[in-house]
Design an enzyme around this catalytic site. Structure first.
Site, PDB file in Angstrom:
ATOM      1  N   ARG A 238       5.811  -2.897   8.514  1.00  0.00           N
ATOM      2  CA  ARG A 238       6.861  -3.836   8.607  1.00  0.00           C
ATOM      3  C   ARG A 238       7.683  -3.618   7.401  1.00  0.00           C
ATOM      4  NH1 ARG A 238       5.983  -5.316  12.925  1.00  0.00           N
ATOM      5  NH2 ARG A 238       5.093  -7.311  13.869  1.00  0.00           N
ATOM      6  N   GLU A 267      16.533  -7.251  10.097  1.00  0.00           N
ATOM      7  CA  GLU A 267      16.476  -6.607  11.385  1.00  0.00           C
ATOM      8  C   GLU A 267      17.255  -7.311  12.368  1.00  0.00           C
ATOM      9  OE1 GLU A 267      12.643  -5.512  12.678  1.00  0.00           O
ATOM     10  OE2 GLU A 267      12.037  -4.462  11.318  1.00  0.00           O
ATOM     11  N   HIS A 286      12.849  -0.359  15.270  1.00  0.00           N
ATOM     12  CA  HIS A 286      11.576  -1.257  15.546  1.00  0.00           C
ATOM     13  C   HIS A 286      11.336  -1.021  17.074  1.00  0.00           C
ATOM     14  CE1 HIS A 286       9.129  -4.745  13.928  1.00  0.00           C
ATOM     15  NE2 HIS A 286       8.444  -4.179  14.669  1.00  0.00           N
TER      16      HIS A 286
HETATM   17  P1  NAP Z   1      -5.251  -3.628  12.297  1.00  0.00           P
HETATM   18  O1  NAP Z   1      -6.216  -2.905  13.273  1.00  0.00           O
HETATM   19  O2  NAP Z   1      -5.565  -5.103  11.865  1.00  0.00           O
HETATM   20  O3  NAP Z   1      -5.236  -2.687  10.981  1.00  0.00           O
HETATM   21  C1  NAP Z   1      -4.533  -3.127   9.705  1.00  0.00           C
HETATM   22  C2  NAP Z   1      -5.554  -2.327   8.619  1.00  0.00           C
HETATM   23  O4  NAP Z   1      -4.750  -2.621   7.449  1.00  0.00           O
HETATM   24  C3  NAP Z   1      -6.772  -2.948   8.380  1.00  0.00           C
HETATM   25  O5  NAP Z   1      -7.564  -1.706   8.586  1.00  0.00           O
HETATM   26  C4  NAP Z   1      -6.938  -3.585   7.308  1.00  0.00           C
HETATM   27  O6  NAP Z   1      -8.339  -3.568   6.471  1.00  0.00           O
HETATM   28  C5  NAP Z   1      -5.925  -2.824   6.490  1.00  0.00           C
HETATM   29  N1  NAP Z   1      -5.227  -3.691   5.301  1.00  0.00           N
HETATM   30  C6  NAP Z   1      -4.903  -4.905   5.458  1.00  0.00           C
HETATM   31  N2  NAP Z   1      -4.618  -5.350   4.082  1.00  0.00           N
HETATM   32  C7  NAP Z   1      -4.513  -4.506   3.450  1.00  0.00           C
HETATM   33  C8  NAP Z   1      -4.255  -4.224   2.005  1.00  0.00           C
HETATM   34  N3  NAP Z   1      -3.978  -5.126   1.039  1.00  0.00           N
HETATM   35  N4  NAP Z   1      -4.650  -2.735   1.567  1.00  0.00           N
HETATM   36  C9  NAP Z   1      -5.159  -1.818   1.967  1.00  0.00           C
HETATM   37  N5  NAP Z   1      -5.149  -2.064   3.475  1.00  0.00           N
HETATM   38  C10 NAP Z   1      -5.191  -3.228   4.019  1.00  0.00           C
HETATM   39  O7  NAP Z   1      -3.572  -3.589  12.955  1.00  0.00           O
HETATM   40  P2  NAP Z   1      -3.000  -2.613  13.806  1.00  0.00           P
HETATM   41  O8  NAP Z   1      -3.306  -3.079  15.077  1.00  0.00           O
HETATM   42  O9  NAP Z   1      -3.214  -1.435  13.284  1.00  0.00           O
HETATM   43  O10 NAP Z   1      -1.339  -2.954  13.163  1.00  0.00           O
HETATM   44  C11 NAP Z   1      -1.027  -2.622  11.882  1.00  0.00           C
HETATM   45  C12 NAP Z   1       0.429  -3.270  11.645  1.00  0.00           C
HETATM   46  O11 NAP Z   1       1.251  -2.331  12.218  1.00  0.00           O
HETATM   47  C13 NAP Z   1       0.453  -4.518  12.399  1.00  0.00           C
HETATM   48  O12 NAP Z   1       0.147  -5.720  11.588  1.00  0.00           O
HETATM   49  C14 NAP Z   1       2.216  -4.701  12.541  1.00  0.00           C
HETATM   50  O13 NAP Z   1       2.767  -5.405  11.539  1.00  0.00           O
HETATM   51  C15 NAP Z   1       2.440  -3.260  12.472  1.00  0.00           C
HETATM   52  N6  NAP Z   1       2.843  -2.761  13.738  1.00  0.00           N
HETATM   53  C16 NAP Z   1       4.201  -2.278  13.923  1.00  0.00           C
HETATM   54  C17 NAP Z   1       4.717  -1.883  15.196  1.00  0.00           C
HETATM   55  C18 NAP Z   1       6.192  -1.338  15.456  1.00  0.00           C
HETATM   56  O14 NAP Z   1       6.662  -1.602  16.425  1.00  0.00           O
HETATM   57  N7  NAP Z   1       6.529  -0.802  14.436  1.00  0.00           N
HETATM   58  C19 NAP Z   1       4.165  -1.978  16.428  1.00  0.00           C
HETATM   59  C20 NAP Z   1       2.541  -2.581  16.242  1.00  0.00           C
HETATM   60  C21 NAP Z   1       2.117  -2.939  15.107  1.00  0.00           C
HETATM   61  P3  NAP Z   1      -9.384  -4.343   6.966  1.00  0.00           P
HETATM   62  O15 NAP Z   1     -10.030  -3.392   7.712  1.00  0.00           O
HETATM   63  O16 NAP Z   1     -10.001  -4.773   5.540  1.00  0.00           O
HETATM   64  O17 NAP Z   1      -8.952  -5.371   7.825  1.00  0.00           O
END
Ligand code: NAP
Length: 320
Positions: A238, A267, A286
């Site tokens: 993000r 954005e 994005h």
């Molecule tokens: P996810 O499975 O929830 O993974 C997020 C990871 O970040 C988790 O392992 C979490 O740790 C870790 N985390 C959270 N806060 C943290 C911190 N303060 N320090 C270090 N690690 C931290 O989510 P995901 O499905 O992989 O997606 C991740 C993010 O990508 C989404 O939230 C979204 O904003 C972004 N995204 C962007 C696009 C795009 O179009 N560019 C598309 C999809 C997603 P824990 O294991 O402790 O929970």
């Protein structure tokens, strides 16, 4: 009386048409312009169900004006655009689309690593603009991805999928995460690092945490200065997790070698954004989850949540 379902963007006809059998569907009519916030303020007052995109800022103040709202389905895995604590307090369920976009977004993250490292945008522009006039030994020379060290900040679903791709490129994978993942370390050979160590050791740093109060501005001047001046920063998570002013300075001053991002604080980004003046900066609009199959599955997931709500079943894909 059918519940009022407000869709805040223009979705394909074949998705929307079947919803009309059970909902009074009202939708934003065009793909060219996103729904302005003033319109959201108006429609939230009449919606029973709100189908949002990450562009919609659904704040506590906005939610407090809703009269009948019971469910918000967000067409994204990230839900930082919605005040979920306020929604919970007000008895409004919020759902998202985890999982179905994992592999597609990991593909995009790896693509962004490759195109940034190999200067693909500059190179393709050169051919298209008729500027390809010679072969030079270091002309458009980039950096190798294979064999390099990848540091992933946020080793969740997408982080792990990216790490799997990196193994195919013979990369060493370091990760930093809120909690350690011993199973992934053992199964795949990923190594945990504290944030500073990861920044110092990695050739590629990829940000994949959600946007939260803890991760807002996580990568700033100090963190960028810890990175190697040959390294590349990628943000597919993000806008705002990486501080844009600090990134501009680091790229301009050669503190890091290049950066690629799919996300911005504001954005769509303004064409006058200073980062867009830099050749060692690659910007995408994005498109992390933007494949036809994945977008369809994301919409279907949101519809599953709506059906659960209607039928009084536990709502799948619920955040709060
Ligand atoms: P996810 O499975 O929830 O993974 C997020 C990871 O970040 C988790 O392992 C979490 O740790 C870790 N985390 C959270 N806060 C943290 C911190 N303060 N320090 C270090 N690690 C931290 O989510 P995901 O499905 O992989 O997606 C991740 C993010 O990508 C989404 O939230 C979204 O904003 C972004 N995204 C962007 C696009 C795009 O179009 N560019 C598309 C999809 C997603 P824990 O294991 O402790 O929970």
């Amino acid at each position: 009386m059918k519940p009022i379902l407000w869709i805040t963007c223009k979705l394909p006809e074949e998705i929307v048409e079947p919803l009309k059998s059970w909902a009074d569907v009202r939708e934003w009519p065009t793909v060219e312009v996103n729904m302005p916030h003033e319109k959201l303020e108006e429609i939230i007052q009449e919606a029973d169900i709100l189908w949002t995109i990450m562009d919609n800022r659904v704040s506590r103040e906005l939610l407090q004006t809703a009269k009948n709202l019971k469910l918000i389905c967000n067409l994204a895995v990230g839900y930082n655009n919605i005040d979920v604590e306020a929604a919970k307090e007000l008895g409004i369920a919020v759902t998202n689309t985890p999982g179905v976009l994992t592999e597609t977004t990991a593909d995009l993250a790896f693509t962004l690593m490759l195109i940034t490292a190999r200067r693909i945008i500059e190179a393709a522009d050169e051919v298209r603009n008729g500027d390809w006039t010679y072969w030079g030994v270091n002309h458009l020379a980039g950096r190798d991805v294979h064999g390099a060290t990848l540091g992933i900040i946020g080793m969740g679903r997408i982080g792990e999928a990216l790490a799997q791709r990196a193994k195919g490129f013979n990369m060493e994978v370091l990760y930093h995460n809120r909690r350690r993942k011993p199973q992934a370390e053992e199964a795949y050979g990923f190594s945990y690092r504290e944030l500073d160590a990861l920044l110092q050791e990695s050739d590629y740093v990829v940000v994949l945490t959600p946007m939260t109060p803890e991760t807002k501005g996580l990568i700033g001047k100090r963190e960028l200065q810890l990175m190697k001046n040959t390294s590349i920063l990628i943000n597919v998570a993000r806008g705002g997790i990486v501080q844009e002013d600090a990134l501009y300075d680091a790229l301009k001053n050669g503190e890091i070698w290049a950066a690629g991002t799919d996300v911005f604080v504001q954005e769509p980004v303004s064409t006058s954004h200073p980062l867009l003046t830099l050749k060692n900066f690659v910007a995408l609009p994005h498109i992390g989850s933007a494949t036809l199959r994945t977008r369809k599955e994301m919409m279907e997931m949101n519809i599953e949540s709506m059906h659960d709500y209607l039928e009084g079943n536990p709502i799948r894909h619920r955040v709060v």
